[in-house]
Design a protein around this motif. Sequence first.
Motif, PDB file in Angstrom:
ATOM      1  N   PHE A 122       0.843  -1.211   0.000  1.00 39.08           N
ATOM      2  CA  PHE A 122       0.000   0.000   0.000  1.00 39.08           C
ATOM      3  C   PHE A 122       0.873   1.253   0.000  1.00 39.08           C
ATOM      4  O   PHE A 122       1.072   1.886   1.047  1.00 39.08           O
ATOM      5  CB  PHE A 122      -0.899   0.011   1.241  1.00 39.08           C
ATOM      6  CG  PHE A 122      -1.804  -1.170   1.360  1.00 39.08           C
ATOM      7  CD1 PHE A 122      -2.916  -1.308   0.527  1.00 39.08           C
ATOM      8  CD2 PHE A 122      -1.556  -2.159   2.302  1.00 39.08           C
ATOM      9  CE1 PHE A 122      -3.760  -2.416   0.644  1.00 39.08           C
ATOM     10  CE2 PHE A 122      -2.393  -3.268   2.421  1.00 39.08           C
ATOM     11  CZ  PHE A 122      -3.496  -3.393   1.585  1.00 39.08           C
ATOM     12  N   ARG A 124       0.248   4.144  -0.717  1.00 38.82           N
ATOM     13  CA  ARG A 124      -0.469   5.310  -0.183  1.00 38.82           C
ATOM     14  C   ARG A 124      -0.218   5.477   1.317  1.00 38.82           C
ATOM     15  O   ARG A 124      -0.222   6.581   1.842  1.00 38.82           O
ATOM     16  CB  ARG A 124      -1.955   5.180  -0.458  1.00 38.82           C
ATOM     17  CG  ARG A 124      -2.599   6.547  -0.576  1.00 38.82           C
ATOM     18  CD  ARG A 124      -4.057   6.518  -0.828  1.00 38.82           C
ATOM     19  NE  ARG A 124      -4.466   5.651  -1.910  1.00 38.82           N
ATOM     20  CZ  ARG A 124      -5.739   5.411  -2.214  1.00 38.82           C
ATOM     21  NH1 ARG A 124      -6.695   5.977  -1.509  1.00 38.82           N
ATOM     22  NH2 ARG A 124      -6.065   4.613  -3.208  1.00 38.82           N
ATOM     23  N   GLU A 140      -8.373   3.898   3.288  1.00 36.00           N
ATOM     24  CA  GLU A 140      -6.992   3.952   3.794  1.00 36.00           C
ATOM     25  C   GLU A 140      -6.884   3.262   5.156  1.00 36.00           C
ATOM     26  O   GLU A 140      -5.900   2.578   5.439  1.00 36.00           O
ATOM     27  CB  GLU A 140      -6.536   5.414   3.879  1.00 36.00           C
ATOM     28  CG  GLU A 140      -6.299   6.031   2.509  1.00 36.00           C
ATOM     29  CD  GLU A 140      -6.327   7.558   2.509  1.00 36.00           C
ATOM     30  OE1 GLU A 140      -6.044   8.133   1.456  1.00 36.00           O
ATOM     31  OE2 GLU A 140      -6.636   8.164   3.562  1.00 36.00           O
ATOM     32  N   LEU A 169     -15.046   1.460  -6.123  1.00 34.02           N
ATOM     33  CA  LEU A 169     -13.712   1.581  -6.728  1.00 34.02           C
ATOM     34  C   LEU A 169     -12.613   1.207  -5.729  1.00 34.02           C
ATOM     35  O   LEU A 169     -11.633   0.546  -6.063  1.00 34.02           O
ATOM     36  CB  LEU A 169     -13.514   3.030  -7.197  1.00 34.02           C
ATOM     37  CG  LEU A 169     -12.823   3.199  -8.542  1.00 34.02           C
ATOM     38  CD1 LEU A 169     -13.684   2.590  -9.650  1.00 34.02           C
ATOM     39  CD2 LEU A 169     -12.575   4.684  -8.818  1.00 34.02           C
ATOM     40  N   ILE A 170     -12.795   1.652  -4.489  1.00 34.79           N
ATOM     41  CA  ILE A 170     -11.821   1.351  -3.423  1.00 34.79           C
ATOM     42  C   ILE A 170     -11.868  -0.144  -3.097  1.00 34.79           C
ATOM     43  O   ILE A 170     -10.836  -0.779  -2.871  1.00 34.79           O
ATOM     44  CB  ILE A 170     -12.150   2.155  -2.138  1.00 34.79           C
ATOM     45  CG1 ILE A 170     -12.204   3.646  -2.405  1.00 34.79           C
ATOM     46  CG2 ILE A 170     -11.158   1.846  -1.028  1.00 34.79           C
ATOM     47  CD1 ILE A 170     -10.891   4.274  -2.732  1.00 34.79           C
ATOM     48  N   ASP A 172     -12.602  -2.531  -5.117  1.00 34.73           N
ATOM     49  CA  ASP A 172     -11.886  -3.204  -6.207  1.00 34.73           C
ATOM     50  C   ASP A 172     -10.380  -3.153  -5.984  1.00 34.73           C
ATOM     51  O   ASP A 172      -9.673  -4.140  -6.149  1.00 34.73           O
ATOM     52  CB  ASP A 172     -12.196  -2.493  -7.530  1.00 34.73           C
ATOM     53  CG  ASP A 172     -13.197  -3.286  -8.348  1.00 34.73           C
ATOM     54  OD1 ASP A 172     -13.473  -4.444  -7.979  1.00 34.73           O
ATOM     55  OD2 ASP A 172     -13.691  -2.742  -9.338  1.00 34.73           O
ATOM     56  N   GLU A 173      -9.913  -1.963  -5.574  1.00 33.10           N
ATOM     57  CA  GLU A 173      -8.481  -1.760  -5.343  1.00 33.10           C
ATOM     58  C   GLU A 173      -7.987  -2.674  -4.207  1.00 33.10           C
ATOM     59  O   GLU A 173      -6.946  -3.314  -4.317  1.00 33.10           O
ATOM     60  CB  GLU A 173      -8.287  -0.286  -4.967  1.00 33.10           C
ATOM     61  CG  GLU A 173      -6.906   0.259  -5.177  1.00 33.10           C
ATOM     62  CD  GLU A 173      -6.851   1.726  -4.733  1.00 33.10           C
ATOM     63  OE1 GLU A 173      -6.033   2.046  -3.875  1.00 33.10           O
ATOM     64  OE2 GLU A 173      -7.672   2.538  -5.237  1.00 33.10           O
ATOM     65  N   ASP A 176      -7.689  -6.164  -5.398  1.00 31.04           N
ATOM     66  CA  ASP A 176      -6.485  -6.381  -6.216  1.00 31.04           C
ATOM     67  C   ASP A 176      -5.316  -6.717  -5.295  1.00 31.04           C
ATOM     68  O   ASP A 176      -4.500  -7.589  -5.585  1.00 31.04           O
ATOM     69  CB  ASP A 176      -6.147  -5.112  -7.025  1.00 31.04           C
ATOM     70  CG  ASP A 176      -7.118  -4.918  -8.188  1.00 31.04           C
ATOM     71  OD1 ASP A 176      -7.803  -5.889  -8.569  1.00 31.04           O
ATOM     72  OD2 ASP A 176      -7.198  -3.779  -8.703  1.00 31.04           O
ATOM     73  N   THR A 177      -5.257  -6.019  -4.157  1.00 33.34           N
ATOM     74  CA  THR A 177      -4.172  -6.291  -3.206  1.00 33.34           C
ATOM     75  C   THR A 177      -4.361  -7.653  -2.533  1.00 33.34           C
ATOM     76  O   THR A 177      -3.380  -8.350  -2.277  1.00 33.34           O
ATOM     77  CB  THR A 177      -4.077  -5.163  -2.149  1.00 33.34           C
ATOM     78  OG1 THR A 177      -4.025  -3.927  -2.831  1.00 33.34           O
ATOM     79  CG2 THR A 177      -2.842  -5.327  -1.292  1.00 33.34           C
ATOM     80  N   THR A 197     -17.217  -8.850  -6.465  1.00 29.68           N
ATOM     81  CA  THR A 197     -15.843  -8.382  -6.282  1.00 29.68           C
ATOM     82  C   THR A 197     -14.997  -9.453  -5.617  1.00 29.68           C
ATOM     83  O   THR A 197     -13.869  -9.721  -6.030  1.00 29.68           O
ATOM     84  CB  THR A 197     -15.834  -7.095  -5.421  1.00 29.68           C
ATOM     85  OG1 THR A 197     -16.849  -6.248  -5.902  1.00 29.68           O
ATOM     86  CG2 THR A 197     -14.506  -6.410  -5.475  1.00 29.68           C
TER      87      THR A 197
END
Length: 235
Positions: A122, A124, A140, A169-170, A172-173, A176-177, A197
Amino acid sequence: MSIPILEVVDLHAAYGRIEVLRGVDLAVPKGAVMALLGPNGAGKSTLVKVISGQKKPTSGDVHLGGVNVRGAGSEELARLGLCTVPEGRSVFPNLTVEENLRLMSYAGVPTEAVLDTAYSYFPRLSERRHQLAGTMSGGEQQMLAMSRALASDPALLLLDELSMGLAPLIVDELYDTVAQIAASGVSILCIEQFARTALRVSDYAAVMSGGRIVASGEPAEVLETMSDVILGGAA
Ligand code: ATP
């Protein structure tokens, strides 16, 4: 076939006189990602609580890597490689990102390794390392909660409602991780309402309803046969 990383056998649990788990059977193969889906009230969170040692079952067994851990406490479970990211996250809001992560450098895990793992999954969090966790966005904070779980180098990661209250969208992100974490060899059981998802990154899926597993198998097959149950409120 090798021993599953997690095997739940005929598990029963109740709140008072109300039986909520009514004979759950579930096996997560080593190295796999399994999605556990099902409507509100199916018993998914209760199952997580029993597996992670926060609630005692009335009967049945839980095996972790072949070891019977029924009734084991969270420390023993952590030693055996189980780590849970509970529903609703679990960060310390008044500590910075980095302070939250430094707290995880227990049991001999060097702080630098904890930070490196978190920031590589991450980036971010690295940009926000001095920000108070409580002032970060929900997504986050979930990244931080996942990083704290990864700090203990788990064999099995239990993710309870990762998507809770987050924008698609978050979500999905984050998934992915989850796929990247799985690719590094960690087995994962993710409890989800956002069925599509979770199924995108899963090797297997199981559906819970009324305190039992009512379907399990390949994600596409489960999605097709159980779509009315698992897509009820969310996609
Ligand atoms: P959700 O997605 O809504 O959290 P779930 O599938 O995770 O649902 P559980 O939270 O495990 O389901 O709840 C299963 C049943 O147990 C529900 O009927 C719920 O009302 C009940 N229940 C959960 N926690 C308690 C509690 N602490 N005391 C009494 N009943 C409870």
